[in-house]
Structures are given as C-alpha cells and as structure tokens.
Motif scaffolding. Sequence first.
Motif, PDB file in Angstrom:
ATOM      1  N   ASN A  17      37.541  33.432  37.023  1.00 52.27           N
ATOM      2  CA  ASN A  17      36.425  32.732  37.681  1.00 52.27           C
ATOM      3  C   ASN A  17      35.069  33.376  37.398  1.00 52.27           C
ATOM      4  O   ASN A  17      34.286  33.630  38.316  1.00 52.27           O
ATOM      5  N   GLU A  19      32.148  32.468  36.646  1.00 51.89           N
ATOM      6  CA  GLU A  19      31.419  31.194  36.687  1.00 51.89           C
ATOM      7  C   GLU A  19      30.171  31.155  35.806  1.00 51.89           C
ATOM      8  O   GLU A  19      29.896  30.169  35.141  1.00 51.89           O
ATOM      9  N   ASP A  20      29.411  32.232  35.825  1.00 52.04           N
ATOM     10  CA  ASP A  20      28.129  32.215  35.112  1.00 52.04           C
ATOM     11  C   ASP A  20      28.234  32.722  33.680  1.00 52.04           C
ATOM     12  O   ASP A  20      27.233  33.100  33.073  1.00 52.04           O
ATOM     13  N   ILE A  42      41.481  43.806  41.064  1.00 52.24           N
ATOM     14  CA  ILE A  42      42.258  42.561  41.194  1.00 52.24           C
ATOM     15  C   ILE A  42      42.260  41.818  39.858  1.00 52.24           C
ATOM     16  O   ILE A  42      43.276  41.238  39.454  1.00 52.24           O
ATOM     17  N   LEU A  45      44.928  43.201  37.690  1.00 52.79           N
ATOM     18  CA  LEU A  45      46.257  42.659  38.015  1.00 52.79           C
ATOM     19  C   LEU A  45      46.420  41.247  37.441  1.00 52.79           C
ATOM     20  O   LEU A  45      47.486  40.886  36.943  1.00 52.79           O
ATOM     21  N   GLU A  46      45.337  40.467  37.491  1.00 55.89           N
ATOM     22  CA  GLU A  46      45.394  39.116  36.917  1.00 55.89           C
ATOM     23  C   GLU A  46      45.634  39.172  35.404  1.00 55.89           C
ATOM     24  O   GLU A  46      46.341  38.340  34.847  1.00 55.89           O
ATOM     25  N   VAL A  49      49.268  39.759  34.791  1.00 57.73           N
ATOM     26  CA  VAL A  49      50.011  38.503  34.961  1.00 57.73           C
ATOM     27  C   VAL A  49      49.793  37.592  33.747  1.00 57.73           C
ATOM     28  O   VAL A  49      50.721  36.954  33.245  1.00 57.73           O
TER      29      VAL A  49
ATOM     30  N   LYS B  38      29.855  24.814  45.690  1.00 60.43           N
ATOM     31  CA  LYS B  38      29.210  25.366  44.497  1.00 60.43           C
ATOM     32  C   LYS B  38      27.772  24.844  44.376  1.00 60.43           C
ATOM     33  O   LYS B  38      26.844  25.615  44.086  1.00 60.43           O
ATOM     34  N   TYR B  41      25.683  26.542  47.072  1.00 52.75           N
ATOM     35  CA  TYR B  41      25.406  27.933  46.660  1.00 52.75           C
ATOM     36  C   TYR B  41      24.216  27.981  45.701  1.00 52.75           C
ATOM     37  O   TYR B  41      23.307  28.798  45.861  1.00 52.75           O
ATOM     38  N   PRO B  49      27.799  36.776  42.139  1.00 55.07           N
ATOM     39  CA  PRO B  49      28.878  36.262  41.284  1.00 55.07           C
ATOM     40  C   PRO B  49      30.273  36.336  41.901  1.00 55.07           C
ATOM     41  O   PRO B  49      31.134  35.502  41.610  1.00 55.07           O
ATOM     42  N   LYS B  50      30.510  37.324  42.783  1.00 52.20           N
ATOM     43  CA  LYS B  50      31.840  37.449  43.386  1.00 52.20           C
ATOM     44  C   LYS B  50      32.191  36.224  44.243  1.00 52.20           C
ATOM     45  O   LYS B  50      33.355  35.993  44.552  1.00 52.20           O
ATOM     46  N   PHE B  52      32.376  33.253  43.419  1.00 53.24           N
ATOM     47  CA  PHE B  52      33.255  32.331  42.703  1.00 53.24           C
ATOM     48  C   PHE B  52      34.702  32.812  42.639  1.00 53.24           C
ATOM     49  O   PHE B  52      35.581  32.067  42.240  1.00 53.24           O
ATOM     50  N   LYS B  53      34.937  34.055  43.008  1.00 49.14           N
ATOM     51  CA  LYS B  53      36.299  34.578  43.030  1.00 49.14           C
ATOM     52  C   LYS B  53      36.950  34.386  44.392  1.00 49.14           C
ATOM     53  O   LYS B  53      38.130  34.649  44.559  1.00 49.14           O
ATOM     54  N   TYR B 110      54.884  33.249  38.768  1.00 53.94           N
ATOM     55  CA  TYR B 110      53.700  34.037  38.415  1.00 53.94           C
ATOM     56  C   TYR B 110      52.683  34.033  39.559  1.00 53.94           C
ATOM     57  O   TYR B 110      51.646  33.375  39.486  1.00 53.94           O
ATOM     58  N   PRO B 111      52.999  34.742  40.641  1.00 53.97           N
ATOM     59  CA  PRO B 111      52.024  34.797  41.738  1.00 53.97           C
ATOM     60  C   PRO B 111      50.722  35.422  41.269  1.00 53.97           C
ATOM     61  O   PRO B 111      50.726  36.392  40.510  1.00 53.97           O
ATOM     62  N   SER B 112      49.623  34.844  41.715  1.00 53.32           N
ATOM     63  CA  SER B 112      48.315  35.343  41.314  1.00 53.32           C
ATOM     64  C   SER B 112      47.826  36.392  42.314  1.00 53.32           C
ATOM     65  O   SER B 112      47.661  36.088  43.499  1.00 53.32           O
ATOM     66  N   PRO B 113      47.569  37.623  41.859  1.00 51.60           N
ATOM     67  CA  PRO B 113      47.021  38.645  42.776  1.00 51.60           C
ATOM     68  C   PRO B 113      45.711  38.188  43.404  1.00 51.60           C
ATOM     69  O   PRO B 113      45.445  38.475  44.570  1.00 51.60           O
ATOM     70  N   ALA B 114      44.899  37.461  42.633  1.00 48.47           N
ATOM     71  CA  ALA B 114      43.589  37.035  43.141  1.00 48.47           C
ATOM     72  C   ALA B 114      43.730  35.998  44.255  1.00 48.47           C
ATOM     73  O   ALA B 114      42.847  35.884  45.103  1.00 48.47           O
ATOM     74  N   VAL B 115      44.834  35.247  44.252  1.00 45.58           N
ATOM     75  CA  VAL B 115      45.090  34.302  45.341  1.00 45.58           C
ATOM     76  C   VAL B 115      45.707  35.047  46.518  1.00 45.58           C
ATOM     77  O   VAL B 115      45.302  34.876  47.671  1.00 45.58           O
ATOM     78  N   VAL B 117      45.474  38.034  47.638  1.00 44.24           N
ATOM     79  CA  VAL B 117      44.618  38.884  48.474  1.00 44.24           C
ATOM     80  C   VAL B 117      43.866  38.089  49.551  1.00 44.24           C
ATOM     81  O   VAL B 117      43.336  38.680  50.490  1.00 44.24           O
TER      82      VAL B 117
END
Lengths: 85, 205
Positions: A17, A19-20, A42, A45-46, A49, B38, B41, B49-50, B52-53, B110-115, B117
């Motif tokens: 992500n 984005e920019d 994080i 880790l992605e 994966v 979005k 924002y 920028p964070k 968007f995560k 494939y679990p996403s770590p970013a999801v 958390v």
Amino acid sequence: MEALKQELKENIIEQLNLEDMVVADIADDDMLFGDGLGLDSIDALELIVMLDKNYGIKLTDPKEGRAIFESINTMAAYISENRTK
Amino acid sequence: MNAPFNISSYASIRGRKVTLNGQHLYEGSHTEFSEFIKAAYKALGVKYPKFFKMDNLSKLAFLTAEVLLKNENLNLEADNNIAIVLSNRASSLDTDRAHQASIQDKDNYYPSPAVFVYTLPNICIGEISIKYKLYSENSFFIFDRINTDHLFTSASNLLETGKADQVLCGWVDFDSDSYEAFLYLVSEKEGKPHTNQQILKLYNT
C-alpha cells in the motif's frame, strides 16, 4: 531478470500500500528499509509471505531476510536462484 | 450542578461527510468507503503515508481525530497528556473477516501480517497515539450503541484524578458498508458543558 524486477516493484507498491509511489520511483539498488523506501517490520513480514505465495520460497530463518530484502536487485537475484514456481 | 469540564471541540465522519464543530469540511459522492476516505484524506490536506496501510476502522478513527486535533494546534512535545476513550459496536469485525478469509483455505493459506495486526479495535487508538506522540491512558469499549453515560464517566474520572489533561472520546464504528465516527475533546478549556445530555446532543447533530 528485468521483468522480474518490474514485477517486484509493482507487487511491493500494491501489497504494501505505497499509495504515493509509482514503479519509476523505485531504483533497482534503492534500500528497501531504513533511509530508502522506509519499509517497516510488518512490511518485512509481508515480503516473506510474498516470496512464499508468488515464488514458492519459504524463508525458514527470518534473519536471512536482511540480506535478501536489501534492494530490488538482491530480491530478484535470490528469487531467480531459489524459486519453485 | 455545573459541569467542571467542557467539550472544546468535536468532529464526525458519517454519511460521506466530514464535519468539525458542526461545520462541513468535506462531502464526497463516493459509494465505496475506501474511495470516500481516500478522497477526504487528500481534500483535507493530510500528509501521513502510513494512513494507506491502515485498516478501515483505523482510517476512520485516525482521520476524524486528525480533523479534530489539527484544529487544536497542539504542541506535540508539551500537549501530549491526552487520554483516549473510544467505543463501537462492531469491534474489529471488518478486518477479522478479511483475516479469516485469508486462512479459510488450507491449500491457499497466506495470512497477511499487515491485516492481522489490525484484528483488535484498539489498534486505531495506537495509530492516533503514534501520530500525536501520546503515551497516555487509553481504552476501547464495545457497546450496542453509543453509551454517553459510560463515556462521560470515563472521561470525568481521568480528568478528576489527574490521569490526563484532556480526553479524546467517542464512537468509531465500521462494519461492511456501514461507518460512523464521532469524536470530542474534553478538558478544562472553554467549550460546551461536558454533560451526558450535551454529548448525546452533539452526537445527534
């Protein structure tokens, strides 16, 4: 190899992500962590994966990631040598 | 009895609108939350920028808090004893479902770590705290609907016992296509009286 690098940049931007950011913003030798793209733990880790899901590479020792994920160049080289799909 | 504390400001994001102290700041025409938030924002000139995560709940909470706290012109090194007390109905269910979907198929696991958390509702408090350098008291409660009595009591306790100089309170709920955020700031500063009725009145505005 160039196609793989392009694919990695696209996947990193989409899956992390960023984005920019666009593909042209990432140089092959840019540091992915720290002062480069500024990815975080994080994101690391992605990336692990992503190696498993897209290329069939399982990193058993997360410490290996430090060298592999240094840049697009190092990632592409490692994937080329170790991919199973 | 006069209320000893006041609501100095309040903000909301719901129905494709962003408001601060009752004034409209942004209105979108997007039907998808992801597109709306979005656009909001960008329209509000936020640079983080964070953002968007984050998951949907954190985006909702973060942007509402950003609208409110930015207007306070805080000194980030000094004005950081701001406690946070949030609540909602759906907890982190939206993200829980996304995580569940990623581990449903054993052959495509494939679990996403970013999801993962974000599979706790109070993570959104962490996102606000990181941005504003808050090392303060915080808690997240789950109720069927906004519980102004509970929010009032929690904020009052934090302020009366000196645990915080200000308290950011409210309701931040996200579930599928439904979203609603209403936050307000309580302190000794001037504002509307901090009462149960006043919180409800502002929420219903």
